[in-house]
Every structure is written in structure tokens, then in C-alpha cells.
Motif scaffolding. Structure first.
Motif, PDB file in Angstrom:
ATOM      1  N   ASP A   9     -22.982 -16.035  31.798  1.00  0.00           N
ATOM      2  CA  ASP A   9     -22.930 -15.304  30.528  1.00  0.00           C
ATOM      3  C   ASP A   9     -24.252 -14.578  30.277  1.00  0.00           C
ATOM      4  O   ASP A   9     -24.270 -13.428  29.808  1.00  0.00           O
ATOM      5  CB  ASP A   9     -22.629 -16.276  29.392  1.00  0.00           C
ATOM      6  CG  ASP A   9     -22.108 -15.580  28.143  1.00  0.00           C
ATOM      7  OD1 ASP A   9     -21.368 -14.577  28.285  1.00  0.00           O
ATOM      8  OD2 ASP A   9     -22.428 -16.029  27.038  1.00  0.00           O
ATOM      9  N   ALA A  10     -25.368 -15.231  30.605  1.00  0.00           N
ATOM     10  CA  ALA A  10     -26.670 -14.588  30.447  1.00  0.00           C
ATOM     11  C   ALA A  10     -26.814 -13.403  31.397  1.00  0.00           C
ATOM     12  O   ALA A  10     -27.395 -12.365  31.039  1.00  0.00           O
ATOM     13  CB  ALA A  10     -27.789 -15.602  30.693  1.00  0.00           C
ATOM     14  N   ALA A  11     -26.284 -13.541  32.612  1.00  0.00           N
ATOM     15  CA  ALA A  11     -26.327 -12.423  33.565  1.00  0.00           C
ATOM     16  C   ALA A  11     -25.499 -11.253  33.065  1.00  0.00           C
ATOM     17  O   ALA A  11     -25.896 -10.082  33.189  1.00  0.00           O
ATOM     18  CB  ALA A  11     -25.822 -12.893  34.932  1.00  0.00           C
ATOM     19  N   LEU A  12     -24.326 -11.535  32.473  1.00  0.00           N
ATOM     20  CA  LEU A  12     -23.514 -10.475  31.870  1.00  0.00           C
ATOM     21  C   LEU A  12     -24.282  -9.801  30.727  1.00  0.00           C
ATOM     22  O   LEU A  12     -24.239  -8.576  30.562  1.00  0.00           O
ATOM     23  CB  LEU A  12     -22.197 -11.047  31.355  1.00  0.00           C
ATOM     24  CG  LEU A  12     -21.192 -11.504  32.407  1.00  0.00           C
ATOM     25  CD1 LEU A  12     -20.077 -12.326  31.761  1.00  0.00           C
ATOM     26  CD2 LEU A  12     -20.603 -10.305  33.149  1.00  0.00           C
ATOM     27  N   GLY A  13     -24.994 -10.617  29.949  1.00  0.00           N
ATOM     28  CA  GLY A  13     -25.794 -10.058  28.871  1.00  0.00           C
ATOM     29  C   GLY A  13     -26.879  -9.137  29.382  1.00  0.00           C
ATOM     30  O   GLY A  13     -27.159  -8.086  28.784  1.00  0.00           O
ATOM     31  N   TRP A  14     -27.502  -9.518  30.506  1.00  0.00           N
ATOM     32  CA  TRP A  14     -28.510  -8.622  31.091  1.00  0.00           C
ATOM     33  C   TRP A  14     -27.875  -7.308  31.526  1.00  0.00           C
ATOM     34  O   TRP A  14     -28.451  -6.230  31.299  1.00  0.00           O
ATOM     35  CB  TRP A  14     -29.186  -9.286  32.291  1.00  0.00           C
ATOM     36  CG  TRP A  14     -30.178  -8.345  32.926  1.00  0.00           C
ATOM     37  CD1 TRP A  14     -31.478  -8.161  32.562  1.00  0.00           C
ATOM     38  CD2 TRP A  14     -29.921  -7.433  33.999  1.00  0.00           C
ATOM     39  NE1 TRP A  14     -32.051  -7.181  33.328  1.00  0.00           N
ATOM     40  CE2 TRP A  14     -31.117  -6.716  34.225  1.00  0.00           C
ATOM     41  CE3 TRP A  14     -28.808  -7.148  34.787  1.00  0.00           C
ATOM     42  CZ2 TRP A  14     -31.222  -5.737  35.213  1.00  0.00           C
ATOM     43  CZ3 TRP A  14     -28.905  -6.170  35.764  1.00  0.00           C
ATOM     44  CH2 TRP A  14     -30.103  -5.472  35.978  1.00  0.00           C
ATOM     45  N   MET A  15     -26.714  -7.362  32.154  1.00  0.00           N
ATOM     46  CA  MET A  15     -26.047  -6.140  32.597  1.00  0.00           C
ATOM     47  C   MET A  15     -25.782  -5.206  31.420  1.00  0.00           C
ATOM     48  O   MET A  15     -25.977  -3.985  31.519  1.00  0.00           O
ATOM     49  CB  MET A  15     -24.738  -6.492  33.313  1.00  0.00           C
ATOM     50  CG  MET A  15     -24.931  -7.147  34.678  1.00  0.00           C
ATOM     51  SD  MET A  15     -23.408  -7.890  35.346  1.00  0.00           S
ATOM     52  CE  MET A  15     -22.331  -6.466  35.429  1.00  0.00           C
ATOM     53  N   ASP A  16     -25.367  -5.752  30.289  1.00  0.00           N
ATOM     54  CA  ASP A  16     -25.033  -4.929  29.123  1.00  0.00           C
ATOM     55  C   ASP A  16     -26.271  -4.450  28.370  1.00  0.00           C
ATOM     56  O   ASP A  16     -26.326  -3.299  27.923  1.00  0.00           O
ATOM     57  CB  ASP A  16     -24.138  -5.719  28.163  1.00  0.00           C
ATOM     58  CG  ASP A  16     -22.748  -5.964  28.731  1.00  0.00           C
ATOM     59  OD1 ASP A  16     -22.319  -5.180  29.595  1.00  0.00           O
ATOM     60  OD2 ASP A  16     -22.110  -6.945  28.319  1.00  0.00           O
ATOM     61  N   ASN A  17     -27.274  -5.317  28.241  1.00  0.00           N
ATOM     62  CA  ASN A  17     -28.379  -5.039  27.319  1.00  0.00           C
ATOM     63  C   ASN A  17     -29.644  -4.530  27.983  1.00  0.00           C
ATOM     64  O   ASN A  17     -30.410  -3.797  27.355  1.00  0.00           O
ATOM     65  CB  ASN A  17     -28.722  -6.312  26.531  1.00  0.00           C
ATOM     66  CG  ASN A  17     -27.536  -6.839  25.747  1.00  0.00           C
ATOM     67  OD1 ASN A  17     -26.799  -6.070  25.142  1.00  0.00           O
ATOM     68  ND2 ASN A  17     -27.340  -8.150  25.765  1.00  0.00           N
ATOM     69  N   HIS A  18     -29.882  -4.917  29.220  1.00  0.00           N
ATOM     70  CA  HIS A  18     -31.119  -4.518  29.886  1.00  0.00           C
ATOM     71  C   HIS A  18     -30.859  -3.703  31.148  1.00  0.00           C
ATOM     72  O   HIS A  18     -31.639  -2.800  31.463  1.00  0.00           O
ATOM     73  CB  HIS A  18     -31.945  -5.758  30.247  1.00  0.00           C
ATOM     74  CG  HIS A  18     -32.258  -6.624  29.070  1.00  0.00           C
ATOM     75  ND1 HIS A  18     -33.168  -6.270  28.096  1.00  0.00           N
ATOM     76  CD2 HIS A  18     -31.769  -7.841  28.699  1.00  0.00           C
ATOM     77  CE1 HIS A  18     -33.232  -7.216  27.179  1.00  0.00           C
ATOM     78  NE2 HIS A  18     -32.389  -8.191  27.518  1.00  0.00           N
ATOM     79  N   GLY A  19     -29.794  -4.026  31.851  1.00  0.00           N
ATOM     80  CA  GLY A  19     -29.488  -3.291  33.069  1.00  0.00           C
ATOM     81  C   GLY A  19     -29.086  -1.855  32.795  1.00  0.00           C
ATOM     82  O   GLY A  19     -29.429  -0.942  33.552  1.00  0.00           O
ATOM     83  N   ASP A  20     -28.353  -1.645  31.710  1.00  0.00           N
ATOM     84  CA  ASP A  20     -27.941  -0.287  31.321  1.00  0.00           C
ATOM     85  C   ASP A  20     -29.038   0.286  30.429  1.00  0.00           C
ATOM     86  O   ASP A  20     -28.984   0.207  29.199  1.00  0.00           O
ATOM     87  CB  ASP A  20     -26.600  -0.345  30.591  1.00  0.00           C
ATOM     88  CG  ASP A  20     -26.045   1.042  30.287  1.00  0.00           C
ATOM     89  OD1 ASP A  20     -26.722   2.047  30.617  1.00  0.00           O
ATOM     90  OD2 ASP A  20     -24.958   1.125  29.697  1.00  0.00           O
ATOM     91  N   ILE A  21     -30.033   0.900  31.038  1.00  0.00           N
ATOM     92  CA  ILE A  21     -31.237   1.326  30.324  1.00  0.00           C
ATOM     93  C   ILE A  21     -30.940   2.372  29.261  1.00  0.00           C
ATOM     94  O   ILE A  21     -31.486   2.323  28.154  1.00  0.00           O
ATOM     95  CB  ILE A  21     -32.285   1.862  31.333  1.00  0.00           C
ATOM     96  CG1 ILE A  21     -32.766   0.717  32.236  1.00  0.00           C
ATOM     97  CG2 ILE A  21     -33.463   2.511  30.613  1.00  0.00           C
ATOM     98  CD1 ILE A  21     -33.661   1.163  33.374  1.00  0.00           C
ATOM     99  N   ASP A  22     -30.049   3.326  29.564  1.00  0.00           N
ATOM    100  CA  ASP A  22     -29.813   4.439  28.632  1.00  0.00           C
ATOM    101  C   ASP A  22     -28.460   4.353  27.929  1.00  0.00           C
ATOM    102  O   ASP A  22     -28.071   5.284  27.220  1.00  0.00           O
ATOM    103  CB  ASP A  22     -29.934   5.776  29.361  1.00  0.00           C
ATOM    104  CG  ASP A  22     -29.034   5.862  30.584  1.00  0.00           C
ATOM    105  OD1 ASP A  22     -28.133   5.013  30.716  1.00  0.00           O
ATOM    106  OD2 ASP A  22     -29.236   6.759  31.424  1.00  0.00           O
ATOM    107  N   GLY A  23     -27.737   3.254  28.126  1.00  0.00           N
ATOM    108  CA  GLY A  23     -26.493   3.054  27.399  1.00  0.00           C
ATOM    109  C   GLY A  23     -25.338   3.916  27.838  1.00  0.00           C
ATOM    110  O   GLY A  23     -24.372   4.103  27.086  1.00  0.00           O
ATOM    111  N   ASP A  24     -25.367   4.420  29.085  1.00  0.00           N
ATOM    112  CA  ASP A  24     -24.286   5.292  29.559  1.00  0.00           C
ATOM    113  C   ASP A  24     -23.197   4.525  30.304  1.00  0.00           C
ATOM    114  O   ASP A  24     -22.265   5.126  30.844  1.00  0.00           O
ATOM    115  CB  ASP A  24     -24.847   6.394  30.455  1.00  0.00           C
ATOM    116  CG  ASP A  24     -25.397   5.863  31.776  1.00  0.00           C
ATOM    117  OD1 ASP A  24     -25.654   4.638  31.870  1.00  0.00           O
ATOM    118  OD2 ASP A  24     -25.583   6.664  32.709  1.00  0.00           O
TER     119      ASP A  24
END
Length: 704
Positions: free
Chosen positions: A381-396
Motif C-alpha cells: 500500500d505504501a508503494a502504491l502511495g509512492w507511485m501516486d504521490n511521489h512517482g508521478d512528479i507532474d501529475g500527468d
């Protein structure tokens, strides 16, 4: 033979020897005995009458445990009474790594009809160089060598680092030599006809020294090392075939994979490779575990547990850490401890986090172990959170990377050299970069997480994840596909401009299943064209591209693991002929390498231009974990093996075998408490599968 090197590894210790069994570190060489990424022995040379012996043979066993070197004497003292003809004395060396020490047994036998007298010298030194110094890094300041201690037959070499740690190498000799000095020892011998003498030498790198080696302890260490290695392989299927050379390749691949596995408090974990990467890497271990999963799921469990325990929980720019992010690498050497390199615990990787979820999903499919997945769910769940919140730097909706610290990696996908990501005109991509394979991994990860969430009863989150994956698939096809190239582009740069470059990365989209069937066909055609497929494998970069260089690290070279992942993608979409081509190319490459060992990478020259085998890449690691495990990925893909623990079923989906294999054996394939032995036989148009032995509840299905 003077240029041949042999590698041994056990735990946190590895060694690189020459054909004599010696260690003689050169300025640009890799020789040495290393412990925790520090060279604890830079010189360990055996001489007879002050000359180097003549090497007869040097080999490592099939299980990578024991180095065997057979040596003889050069001619001594011609024309005087101390004359000894060449090849009179046989020097048999055995070396083993065990419990942070290097153990040696040396046996010398006189094969003449006369008594002979001679001396044996053993020269030693330790520079305590950090692995990054060995790789070429210059340090303006270093720690200091401490005075050598010679006490009670033990030579202690020590170094006090700038990190305030003292590193030591304790060298003991049994029996005690006549002369023992800080730099060498001397034995004076007289052997009658047929007489032998045996000597034991131990170099202990650990913080707590062990007892001196003896005949009993050396033999016990060999037995214990074999027992430990066998325990690591206890749950692994054993593969064999009708082709002796192919079987040798499989055996070496297995031996190398398990030699690189280290025991951690969280379970078994494969380090990346020797000599440069003998430490835990996130991405490398995840790929290794995925490639081995069908034949040994135990590696995956250890990898998942270790990476969950080291998952980032807070922001740390110096380490490129963000909550939920999975580790890139960790080091225990002096330069890492001091922050001279950022790798003490470094998180500068963009693909390890989605691959962590991918492996978790594949693990559950393979084992049905829901209890372990429930334990891992907070990390998933934390890894999914990173993908959504930090991995996607510009929100695209795409996952990007951008370096946050000057010492960090410029490129943070698996192609992490500085010049790996470029545009069609050769300009390097800048800004936050979205790699094609990372979006494919993210798609695969969300589907895997949705299945896990559903099993755990989190239906709403499972639906959200499935919706996200479908939305990503549509956007991926719209954004990354290039009709002009006939494949997916390499990446998007920080301005969302496509890097219109044909690369092997596109093949990872097939592995993940994000590609449409129509476009999958185009990707396969591009990858198997003469500009991409050299005959020895698929190149990292197509020969038509501006930055193509067959001698580069990532711009035209061939990486076995890359081909293994692509082969799994080919199988997913039903391209059996092309899968066989990759298996054949990689196997053929192994025929030209020492010990049938596939290295980290080799050069991408045309097969017709290199009839004596693929051209060596000079600084490639060998063995490398994900290169060693590639053989199992290729076998799994060729046979179309799919394992469903919930259904207690092993499916072979349209299995194929290459023309050089009449049969392939799989023994001890486990599914929970059940196991099965299979033999696959090649016929003119198909492959038969016969069950030789079955234990427990396991069903075999063959789809033709």
C-alpha cells in the motif's frame, strides 16, 4: 592462462583470483579478497624458490564452492647439485570462502626419484581499498595503515578508516613457518621420492577472529559450505536435458545464482554481481526473483521481506528517499559510510517500487501464501502511495524520475548510465523522464495489487486499482506509440517530448501485458529485425539510432536479463518462434564464455562479424545475478509454464523446444507441499509432456 580470473563468493565476502590461485592487484584490476566492499587482501602470492610456479590448470567446481589450482615448478639450478627439473613438484591448491574468511589448503608432492630441497614463500599485503577506489574513484584523503602485528604465528594487517572503523585481515599458517615477517613467510622443505607436505592458510576478515585453520577445520568448512549451499537450493527444481552442453549451462546458471544469494535476517537475498555489485540491489534482486519464480519461489520471499524491511518511510533528499519507495542499493564500505558516495542506503531508482508490487502479485499466484501477503500489505500500500504521490512528479498519470542530489544517478531506470536516454538526434533527454518500461511495470503493479486487495477483502481499493490500470493502458497507447518507429518510444522528457528511439525497453511492455496485440506484433518485428537482433541477442539500442555503439554500456550492448524479460513478453503474446530464437542465441553465447557463464552484458556486434562468440565487454560483472537467472526465464517462456497455486495446477501453454534439445527434464517442481517430476520431449510439430513422478495435490495441464 595468466589472464584468467576465478571468482568465489560466500556471504559478505568475495574473492577474485588469477590462474595461479594468487591475488596480485593491478592498478586497473579487480583481483582481491573483499569483505563488505573493502579489499582485505591485495596481494597473496605463492612462490617456490622465489619464482612463480607454472600453472597447469585452474577451475572452480560445478557448485562454485571450491577453487582448484594445479601448479608445477619451473626448472631450478641447472648445472649444480641443487638442480630440480621442471615438473618435478606438484603443487595442489584448494581455496574456499567460509564465514568471512578465505581458507587455503596447499599440498606439495615430489614426483621425482630423488630427494629435493627447496623453499616456499607466501607474500601478502592489504591496501584496504574501498570498492569505489578499485573502480577508479580518487579520494583526496584516506585513513591510515596501522603497524603490522606478528604474534603467535598470526600476521595482522590493519587499517583505520576515516569513519573511525578499524578493518583487519588476520593471516594464520599451519604449520608455523621458519620465517614469519610482516610481508611474507618462508618454509624450507626437503621431500623424499613420492613424499608430500600439506599447509593450511587462513585469511580472516571478520571483526571476531576464528581459530587457525587445520586439516580438520578445512575439511569441516568444505562440508559445512556444501551443506549451506544445498539448503539454499532445497526448494528449487533441478533441470537437465538431452544436450550435455545445455545442461552444463543450466547447472552453471543455477550454481552462480545460488552463489550470489546471501543470508540476511529477512531471508535469502541475491546480491547483484561480482566484483562491482556484491551488495543488495532492489531492481536486480526483483528481476532475479521474477526470472526464478517458477522453479524456486523461495528467493522471491526473501527479496520481498528484505525490501519491505528497508522501504523508505520518510523524505531524505541526500538518499533520494521518499515514503513508500523501494531501495536501489545499500553499501557498508567506508566511502558510503562517510557519504563520499550516496549508497549507504540509496533510493535513486524509479522502477524498483512498481516491480516490488509485481513480484508480490506473482509470488501470490505462484504460492498462494496469503498470510505472507497480508503481512506485506502495508508495504504494498505504501508503494502504491509512492507511485501516486511521489512517482508521478507532474501529475500527468505517468511515473517519472529526476535526480534530487548531485551525487545521485542521473538516470534511474535499469539503463542508468548518463547517456542512456536520448532523442532521435542524439541529444540527451532532460527533465523529469518517464520511461516506457516503468509505465508498463506500473500497469502490471496496479493489476497485481488489485488481485491482492481483492483477496484481502479490500474490494473498493481493488476496483480503483483496476480502473487506474485501464486508464493508464489507454494513455500509454496514445502517448508512447510511434507509427514512425513501429514500436513504443523510449521515454518522454521533461517537456513531454517523445524520445523517438528504437530500444529494447519496448519489449518490457510485452512482459507487462500493457501492449495491444496488434502493436505487440510490430514490437516483436522491430526487436527481431537485423538492426536490433545481432544473432547473440537483442541489443539495448537499435543499430539505426544516432547513439548506437555496440561497445557502449546501454546503447547497443546485449544484456542477458533484458532478453530474458523480453522472452517472457514474447511468450505472453504467443510468439513462440521468437522465444526459441532468444533461447538459442543466449545458449549459443554461453558456449563461448568461461564456465558457460553469461556475464552482465557483452558487446552488440553482429554474429557474422564475431564467429568466435560475442565480443566481451571489458568491465562486465561475472557472475551477475539477473544474467545467471536468465536461463530459467528463457526455459519458463519456452515451455509456457504458468503456475496457479489456488487451482493446484501447473500449465504448460503451447510448449516448444529448440532443435538442439530432444528432451528437457524438470525434477522437484514444487507447489506447496506437492511436487512433480516432468520430462518434455520434442517431436516434429509439438512437445509431449510426461509425468515421471508426482507427490501430493498437483495437476499438470498441457495446452497445445
Amino acid at each position: 592462462m595468466d589472464t584468467e580470473q576465478t571468482v568465489l563468493k560466500e556471504g559478505e565476502t568475495f574473492a577474485v583470483f588469477d590462474a595461479h590461485g594468487d591475488i596480485i592487484a593491478e592498478p586497473d584490476g579487480t583481483a582481491g579478497l573483499f569483505f563488505r566492499d573493502t579489499r582485505h587482501l591485495s596481494h597473496a602470492e605463492l612462490r617456490i624458490n622465489h619464482l612463480r610456479p607454472v600453472p597447469l590448470s585452474s577451475s572452480v567446481g560445478r557448485d562454485d564452492m571450491l577453487l582448484r589450482c594445479e601448479l608445477s615448478n619451473p626448472e631450478f639450478g641447472a648445472g649444480n647439485e641443487r638442480h630440480i627439473k621442471s615438473q618435478t613438484l606438484h603443487l595442489s591448491r584448494r581455496r574456499l570462502l567460509w564465514r568471512d574468511a578465505c581458507l587455503e589448503r596447499l599440498q606439495i608432492t615430489n614426483h621425482s626419484r630423488d630427494e629435493v630441497g627447496f623453499s616456499i614463500q607466501y607474500i601478502h599485503d592489504a591496501d584496504f581499498a574501498d570498492i569505489f577506489e578499485v573502480r577508479g574513484a580518487h579520494r583526496p584523503l584516506r585513513g591510515k595503515r596501522l603497524p603490522v602485528e606478528v604474534v603467535d604465528g598470526c600476521v595482522t594487517l590493519s587499517y583505520q578508516g576515516l569513519d573511525e572503523r578499524t578493518r583487519t585481515s588476520r593471516i594464520t599458517f599451519d604449520p608455523l613457518p621458519e620465517l614469519l615477517s610482516p610481508t611474507s613467510v618462508v618454509y624450507t622443505l626437503s621431500l623424499g621420492p613420492g613424499e608430500s607436505r600439506t599447509f593450511y592458510i587462513t585469511v580472516d576478515c571478520s571483526d571476531v577472529p576464528g581459530p587457525p585453520a587445520s586439516a580438520r577445520s578445512f575439511d569441516e568448512a568444505v562440508a559445512a559450505a556444501h551443506q549451506a549451499r544445498n539448503a539454499r537450493r532445497a526448494n528449487a527444481a533441478v533441470l537437465g536435458s538431452s544436450n550435455e552442453l545445455f545442461t552444463e549451462w543450466l547447472n552453471r546458471s543455477a550454481a552462480d545464482t545460488y552463489m550470489l544469494v546471501s543470508d540476511t535476517e529477512h531471508g535469502s537475498y541475491p546480491v547483484a554481481g561480482i566484483p562491482w555489485f556484491s551488495t543488495p540491489f532492489g531492481r536486480d534482486a526483483l528481476v532475479t526473483a521474477l526470472q526464478c519464480l517458477w522453479c524456486d519461489p523461495s528467493i522471491a520471499r526473501g527479496v520481498l521481506a528484505y525490501l519491505a524491511a528497508t522501504q523508505a518511510s520518510e523524505h531524505d533528499v541526500s538518499r533520494e528517499a521518499e515514503p513508500g519507495k523501494i531501495l536501489h542499493e545499500t553499501r557498508a564500505c567506508e566511502m558510503a559510510e562517510l557519504g563520499e558516495v550516496p549508497f549507504a542506503r540509496y533510493y535513486g531508482t524509479v522502477d524498483a517500487t512498481p516491480l516490488f508490487i509485481v513480484l508480490a502479485g506473482a509470488w501470490f499466484q505462484r504460492t498462494g501464501d496469503l498470510a505472507f501477503l497480508e503481512h506485506l500489505w502495508p508495504n504494498i500500500d505504501a508503494a502504491l502511495g509512492w507511485m501516486d504521490n511521489h512517482g508521478d512528479i507532474d501529475g500527468d498519470g505517468f511515473i517519472e524520475y529526476e535526480r534530487h542530489t548531485q551525487n545521485g544517478l542521473v538516470n534511474q531506470g535499469w539503463k542508468d548510465s548518463d547517456d542512456a536516454i536520448s532523442h532521435a538526434d542524439g541529444r540527451l533527454a532532460e527533465g523529469a523522464i518517464a520511461l516506457v518500461e516503468v509505465q508498463a511495470y506500473a500497469y502490471m503493479a496496479r493489476l497485481a495489487a488489485a488481485r491482492i486487495a481483492s483477496e484481502l477483502g479490500y474490494e473498493e481499493q481493488a476496483r480503483t486499482l483496476r480502473d487506474q490500470s485501464e486508464e493508464l493502458r489507454h494513455r500509454f497507447e496514445e502517448t508512447f506509440w510511434s507509427n514512425e518507429l513501429g514500436t513504443y518510444v523510449l521515454a518522454l522528457d521533461g517537456d513531454k517530448r517523445a524520445c523517438k528511439v528504437r530500444s529494447s525497453n519496448a519489449g518490457h511492455a510485452l512482459f507487462a501485458g500493457i501492449a495491444s496485440p496488434e502493436r505487440a506484433r510490430c514490437v516483436v518485428d522491430t526487436l527481431m529485425s537485423a538492426d536490433s537482433f545481432s544473432g547473440w541477442g537483442i541489443r539495448t539500442l537499435d543499430a539505426r539510432e544516432r547513439r548506437y555503439n555496440p561497445m557502449s554500456y546501454h546503447n547497443g550492448s546485449i544484456w542477458p536479463h533484458d532478453n530474458g524479460i523480453i522472452a517472457m513478453g514474447f511468450e505472453r503474446y504467443g510468439f513462440r518462434k521468437e522465444t526459441l530464437q532468444l533461447l538459442t542465441a543466449l545458449f549459443d553465447s554461453s558456449l563461448f564464455t568461461s564456465l558457460h557463464r553469461l556475464p552482465e552484458l557483452y558487446c552488440g556486434f553482429e554474429r557474422s562479424d564475431s564467429p568466435t562468440g560475442p565480443v566481451r565487454y571489458p568491465s562486465a560483472c561475472a557472475p551477475q545475478a539477473w544474467a545467471s537467472s536468465t536461463a530459467f526465464a528463457l526455459i519458463g517462456a519456452t515451455l509456457g509454464i504458468r503456475i496457479d497455486a489456488a487451482a493446484a495446477r501447473v500449465t504448460l501453454c503451447r510448449p516448444r523446444l529448440p532443435g538442439f534439445l530432444d528432451s528437457l527434464h524438470i525434477r522437484g517442481l514444487t507447489l506447496g507441499e506437492a511436487s512433480v517430476d516432468l520430462i518434455c520431449g520434442r517431436h516434429r510439430h509439438d512437445v509431449s509432456v510426461n509425468v515421471l513422478e508426482r507427490s501430493g495435490n498437483i495437476r499438470i495441464v498441457v495446452e497445445s
